[in-house]
Structures are given as C-alpha cells and as structure tokens.
Scaffold this active site. Structure first.
Site, PDB file in Angstrom:
ATOM      1  N   GLU A 299      -5.123   1.925   2.819  1.00 53.64           N
ATOM      2  CA  GLU A 299      -5.064   0.681   3.595  1.00 53.64           C
ATOM      3  C   GLU A 299      -5.254   0.969   5.075  1.00 53.64           C
ATOM      4  OE1 GLU A 299      -3.418  -2.740   5.852  1.00 53.64           O
ATOM      5  OE2 GLU A 299      -2.770  -0.664   5.931  1.00 53.64           O
ATOM      6  N   GLU A 300      -4.616   2.041   5.512  1.00 51.34           N
ATOM      7  CA  GLU A 300      -4.562   2.333   6.957  1.00 51.34           C
ATOM      8  C   GLU A 300      -5.908   2.776   7.534  1.00 51.34           C
ATOM      9  OE1 GLU A 300      -2.095   1.503   8.639  1.00 51.34           O
ATOM     10  OE2 GLU A 300      -0.241   1.698   7.485  1.00 51.34           O
TER      11      GLU A 300
ATOM     12  N   HIS B  60       3.890   2.913  12.813  1.00 54.20           N
ATOM     13  CA  HIS B  60       2.840   3.794  13.326  1.00 54.20           C
ATOM     14  C   HIS B  60       3.339   4.619  14.505  1.00 54.20           C
ATOM     15  CE1 HIS B  60      -0.673   1.319  11.378  1.00 54.20           C
ATOM     16  NE2 HIS B  60       0.393   1.394  10.615  1.00 54.20           N
TER      17      HIS B  60
ATOM     18  N   ASP C 295       6.402   1.202   6.445  1.00 52.62           N
ATOM     19  CA  ASP C 295       5.069   0.612   6.318  1.00 52.62           C
ATOM     20  C   ASP C 295       4.275   1.474   5.355  1.00 52.62           C
ATOM     21  OD1 ASP C 295       2.506  -0.364   6.600  1.00 52.62           O
ATOM     22  OD2 ASP C 295       2.247   0.353   8.653  1.00 52.62           O
TER      23      ASP C 295
ATOM     24  N   HIS D  55       0.826  -1.211   0.000  1.00 49.48           N
ATOM     25  CA  HIS D  55       0.000   0.000   0.000  1.00 49.48           C
ATOM     26  C   HIS D  55       0.861   1.263   0.000  1.00 49.48           C
ATOM     27  CE1 HIS D  55       0.382   0.850   4.420  1.00 49.48           C
ATOM     28  NE2 HIS D  55       0.426  -0.460   4.541  1.00 49.48           N
TER      29      HIS D  55
ATOM     30  N   ASP E 200       3.531  -6.819   3.884  1.00 52.46           N
ATOM     31  CA  ASP E 200       3.105  -5.798   4.844  1.00 52.46           C
ATOM     32  C   ASP E 200       2.867  -6.405   6.217  1.00 52.46           C
ATOM     33  OD1 ASP E 200       2.300  -3.360   5.833  1.00 52.46           O
ATOM     34  OD2 ASP E 200       0.248  -3.508   5.088  1.00 52.46           O
TER      35      ASP E 200
END
Ligand SMILES: [Zn+2]
Length: 375
Positions: free
Chosen positions: A138-139, A343, A105, A75, A162
């Site tokens: 995606e997130e 994150h 990420d 992503h 991922d």
C-alpha cells in the site's frame, strides 16, 4: 471484546517485520492465525505480477446468506524503518522504542478486525458475510490493491480502515490523481556560433508552462509541475527536457480534463516552436467519493453514534487503497482509527482508540444485520 487479547494481538503483529515489498512473514502469520480461528483465508496469486513479498489475503467470515455482506480492507506492509519493532505500553499508548516506526499503520486495523471476529463468534451476533482484504504494497503506490481482483468480493460496500483522526472520522472524499511524464525534444546547437539552427527544449517547456492553468484550478481540482530537468552547459541550446507533473481532483472527469489540458499545451507549443513533446498521462487511482446519503456513509454514521462517538465526515488530499476499491465500483469510505505520528519513529497507538475501532467494526457489522439482501 477482550481488550487484553486485542492489545496482545496488536503487539505480536508489530513485532513481525513487514516493510513494503517484504510482507512474506506477515502474510504467513495472518494465514496461520485465521486458520487457527477456523476462518477461510486465501492468498491471491498476484505476487508473481507485483514482485512483492506476498499476494493479498482475502478473508471470508461466512454469515447468513440472507443478510447483506460488507467488506473491510487494511494493509499488511509498513514504511521503513520498520524492522525489529519493540513495542511497549506507555500510559495510555502503545509505542515503539523510538528507533523504528510502530506499524499501527495499518496493523492496528488488522488487530481490530481479528478481535472483531472473535467478538462476533463469542457474542453470537448474527451477520451476513464479512469479507476482509489485507493488501501488500500500500505504502509504495497501492500496488497490492491495484493487482487485486475486486470481482471476488460479494459486498457492494465497505470500509478501508486506514486513516488518521479519532474513531468517528469518516473519509468520504479523496481525489483521483494522474502522474504526467513529459519529454520535450528540441534540436541541439552551439548557443554562441549558431543558435538559430537549434530549438531549445527549455524554451518550449517554459512557454508551455507559462500558458498552462496550474495550482488551484477549482474547489476540487489542483495541478502542479513537480520536476523540471535538462540542459548541460551555457553554450549549448538544450535539446531535451524531462518533466514530472500531476493533476488531482475529487471529480474523475475534471482530473482528466486538466491532465489533457496540460498534455495538449505541451504538444501544441512544442509543435509551434519546431520541437516535439511526448506526454504520458497515467491515472494512479480513481476518486473516492461517497455522498452523505449513500449506504456506506449512513451505515458508518449510525454505527459511530451507536458506540457513543460523533461522526466527523472529512475529505483527504491523497489516495489510498480505498480509492482502488471505490474505482472498482464498490462504495467505500475510509475510517479513522486514531493512530498518531504515522510514518515517523514517534508513531503511537492510543489503546482507547484501538478498542474503539474494534467496537465500531462490530457495530457496523451488527447494523448491517438489520438489512436484508436486495433481490
Ligand atoms: Zn496506512
């Protein structure tokens, strides 16, 4: 593989802002990059539907039509704070300056795929078609992948790149999940003057929940009431309660059964007590479940061993884009690529893992090469 080119590619991409919903610059960069490489890359038409910064990008590296195709998905969006990322190399890691995330990420996965394509072209390894889906959103709930038309893929199986865990990690199971929204309606009354004329939505919800199987249901299944809100003052019999709940399972049918159990309990108790429950069950994504003898797992394990690592097959507690492709009937496993502290502003990417995931992608494609397309 050219490690300097790989690291530079990665550093260049993390500098492009692409927080979820604002993927335009990243999408344009990717389209231009693949064009420069002479590889077909198309943006799909889902942007209008999703309202996100771009559509998904489908890359197709043409191969020998007699060889089996394989797909990969990554992503392009990142979590916040992801604007103005200033990456640098610190020892064995690539890091941000500490004010933002890094964006490994999932840009480490994208960089690895680009370098894998360079490697394939330069090495002359023959291969079948390689399809790459680079999603948006995606997130924030797998938005791009959900909108993507998986019917465009020729591949019968492939990999989402991922996951945390060093290269060699293979996620073979991730649960399906439902989102359950409940509105319970009772009847308002003055709690001191005429409580018997009211129907408390709080009492309905409380009784229903007390009759429900929740928490750990079985080895594969969990359920939870996550939010309970309603009511005003102590002297009012509450006529409305709003609840949010979920059920998860590695087995699609078990998740459905648990969600129905919760829905029916709310509805039945509300009816018995003279109120009404409106229950909305939304399946967020299907389960990802690849058995150890499936082609997708066997190919990954073989390729991992070929690059000198040990395969570590694990299951996850949450869903990702891989679930969406698995739900569309394309066998999918998720590969760990070694990013750390994702994150957070402490996110970092070990250079060794970046190189290793690239090697693994090339090896998966090479191993695929041994197989012929089934009629
Ligand atoms: Zn990710």
């Amino acid at each position: 593989m050219n490690q300097d080119r790989l690291v530079n590619q990665f550093m260049e991409m993390v500098k492009i802002d692409s927080e979820t919903g604002y993927e335009r610059d990243m999408a344009d960069y990717l389209l231009a990059t693949f064009k420069e490489m002479g590889i077909e890359a198309k943006e799909d038409d889902t942007q209008e539907k999703t309202g996100y910064g771009a559509g998904n990008i489908l890359v197709r590296l043409e191969g020998d039509a007699a060889k089996a195709p394989v797909y990969f998905t990554v992503h392009m969006d990142t979590v916040a704070p992801g604007k103005g990322v200033r990456p640098s190399v610190e020892g064995d890691y690539i890091v941000s300056d500490g004010t933002t995330i890094l964006g490994a990420d999932d840009k480490a996965g994208i960089a690895a795929l680009i370098e894998a394509i360079h490697t394939l072209k330069e090495s002359g390894i023959t291969h079948g078609d390689v399809e790459i889906v680079i999603t948006v959103g995606e997130e924030s709930g797998l938005v791009g992948a959900k909108a993507f038309d998986a019917g465009q893929l020729k591949s019968r199986f492939g990999y989402a790149i991922d996951s945390t865990g060093k290269v060699g990690t293979v996620v073979t199971a991730a649960p399906t999940q439902s989102r359950i929204e409940v509105n319970i309606h009772g009847k308002k009354a003055h709690a001191g003057v005429a409580p018997e004329t009211g129907v408390s939505a709080i009492n309905i919800a409380a009784r229903a929940i007390s009759q429900m199987k929740l928490g750990r249901i079985d080895e594969e299944t969990t359920a939870n009431i996550g939010r309970f809100e309603g009511g005003t003052a102590t002297n009012v019999v509450t006529d409305h309660v709003h609840l949010l709940a979920e059920a998860r399972s590695l087995d699609n049918a078990k998740m459905e059964a648990q969600s129905n159990h919760m829905k029916e309990t709310f509805e039945n108790v509300a009816r018995e007590m003279g109120g009404r429950a409106d229950v909305d069950v939304e399946v967020m994504y299907a389960a990802l479940s690849a058995s150890n003898d499936s082609e997708v797992v066997r190919t990954a394990v073989r390729a991992i061993e070929n690059i000198g690592r040990n395969a570590d097959l694990i299951s996850l507690g949450g869903g990702s884009d891989g679930n969406i492709f698995a739900g569309a009937g394309i066998e999918t496993a998720i590969l760990g690529l070694g990013y750390e502290n994702i994150h957070t502003t402490e996110e970092k990417m070990p250079i060794e893992e970046l190189a290793k995931i690239t090697e693994l992608i090339v090896e998966i494609i090479r191993v695929q090469n041994d197989k012929e397309v089934e009629a």
